[in-house]
Write an enzyme that holds these catalytic residues in place. Sequence first.
Site, PDB file in Angstrom:
ATOM      1  N   SER A   1       0.797  -1.231   0.000  1.00  0.00           N
ATOM      2  CA  SER A   1       0.000   0.000   0.000  1.00  0.00           C
ATOM      3  C   SER A   1       0.824   1.272   0.000  1.00  0.00           C
ATOM      4  CB  SER A   1      -0.945   0.007   1.204  1.00  0.00           C
ATOM      5  OG  SER A   1      -1.882  -1.056   1.114  1.00  0.00           O
TER       6      SER A   1
ATOM      7  N   ASP B   1     -17.388   0.348  -0.039  1.00  0.00           N
ATOM      8  CA  ASP B   1     -16.458  -0.746   0.262  1.00  0.00           C
ATOM      9  C   ASP B   1     -17.140  -1.767   1.157  1.00  0.00           C
ATOM     10  OD1 ASP B   1     -14.418  -2.422   0.997  1.00  0.00           O
ATOM     11  OD2 ASP B   1     -13.288  -0.934   2.139  1.00  0.00           O
TER      12      ASP B   1
END
Length: 630
Positions: free
Chosen positions: A327, A351
């Site tokens: 990430s 999400d």
Amino acid sequence: MAPFERLKDYSEENATFGRRALLALFIVCVLFLILIARVYYLQVVEFERYTAISERNRVQLQPVPPRRGLIYDRNGVLLADNQPTFSVTLLREEIRNMEETLQGLADLIEISDRDVDRFKQRMQQRRRPYETVPLRFRLTEDEIARLAVNYHRFPGVQVEADLIRYYPYGSSLVHALGYVGRINERDLETLDPVTYAGSNYIGKLGIEKFYESVLHGKVGWQKVETNARGRVLRILEREDPVPGEDLVLSLDLRLQQFAESLLEGKRGAIVAIEPDTGGILALVSTPAYDPNLFVTGISSVDYDELRDSRDLPLFNRAVRGGYPPGSTIKPVIAMAAIDSNTVPLDYRVFDPGYFEITPGGRRYRNWRRSGHGWTDLNSAMAQSSDTWFYDVGYRMGIDHMSEYLEMFGFGQVTALDTPEAIRGVLPSREWKRATLGEPWYPGDSVNLSIGQGYLVATPLQLATAAAVLANRGTWMQPALLQGVLRESDEGITLTRPELGVDDSKVPDLNVKMSELWEPVVQSMVDVVHGPIGTARAVGRGMQYEMAGKTGTAQVIGIAQDAEYDADAINERHRDHALFIAFAPVDDPQIAVAVIVENTGGGSSTAAPVARELMDAWLLDDYTSQLEWAK
């Protein structure tokens, strides 16, 4: 008297003797004339030629090696020194029986089989007659004394003084400085024999190798008078060598050693860069090794121990370690998606804990099984929502992602003087077709959007990307060298040498939306200081504002419906922890990339290391609070 006895003819005998005498005299005269002619030829006709030959036998031109340049850190601390050492050397031309001499020396001082083998190799590599060859280095005072009183037994054996490289801080800095070693056969194939006449050492790795031409200096010469056995009687003329130039690095020894202590007992790397200049403040790879072992030749036992270690101390993780960045690349992916007009700045996705390219198809899981609900750029970055990046990565496709990642230095060596650095892997359609013979699939873009899949980056590349983010797009090429110490009319000055560096190595950062930098940077600030940031724990009590991004890189694949259980996985197969950051946000003075192998999440392992390092640099606080570093 017998009747048939013949009377001697004395007159005939006299005539025969006279003829023989004349013939002998003639021959002697001819030979004498030939001798006179030969003497005349040598002494008169060939006088100049044989005078020169005689002079060459009596007078020799010997090279005088230069002193190698010293290396300092940015504060003037000596990092690489030259120290005198005494070696026992042998002159082959004066030794009748080499094996007996070696055996006799072994009875006086400690000489290993390795020493003898290397001595014989150096004998074969000898570049000129009457050149002494070292047998053993670093003699003790007691050994020197024993050899001195036994010189009469060993013609051709002597003790010589030499300057050799010495690294006072041992394993600290080895992966940045590199080391020097003895010139070997492979080196001789490429070296200029004039430039390296008399030199025995050459830079093998790191700074020592990259700046070899600056550090080495210029060889000198001396004309010496020798006897018939080649021994030097006196020096007739001398041209002093020009010492190598001294280097000042951007490294800070105190910060470097503190960073090493933070990773003590761990496998990992730290790279810290000064954004304004591109100067590398710290370049750490752990575990490390002592470069002094390699200067005069490492023993086979020591080398086998380093080579066979599972922790790979010889491997420079900071510039050669290829890792999935996880990430930590999300700030670049977010900028690419918005700047390429793939999605607007206020783009939001829901999400649920996963992403599907097609309804009911393969699910790409979020790190949080329950998901994060509605997320935008800021919340997706702060919470590291994989789903938001899956979505924009799928929409954007590989072409834009590869283009923007390249702008930030991925897939190339952008540092100035890290000769061992690798390019890593920056995937593209063309790369996959050429490497794997397959087309690029949409699922590949989904994986790449969170730093997994085919993308491979080094800690140096991650630190470089962090520095570019800190500078809001201004590129400063990372470098270890701060300057060269040179004398001028103004005194000693610090100058940057002209090395013919190819400026095309620096990426062309072409972000069109200048107003995009602050939203992306703010989202990184919320990673550390926001109420839902993944690294909010390290932000507590911070006296400055930090922008950062956590990352967790998978080492092995996990089945789609399986859960990650670190306790059930072999330690070497656990996730890598990563973190990139810069601070202070408004006036960045340091950008950092940290990777700690097989230790889990970036927020719990790598981020605290970065916090400690920044406290040290910005607040002069070198007291670590990390449990494993105490």
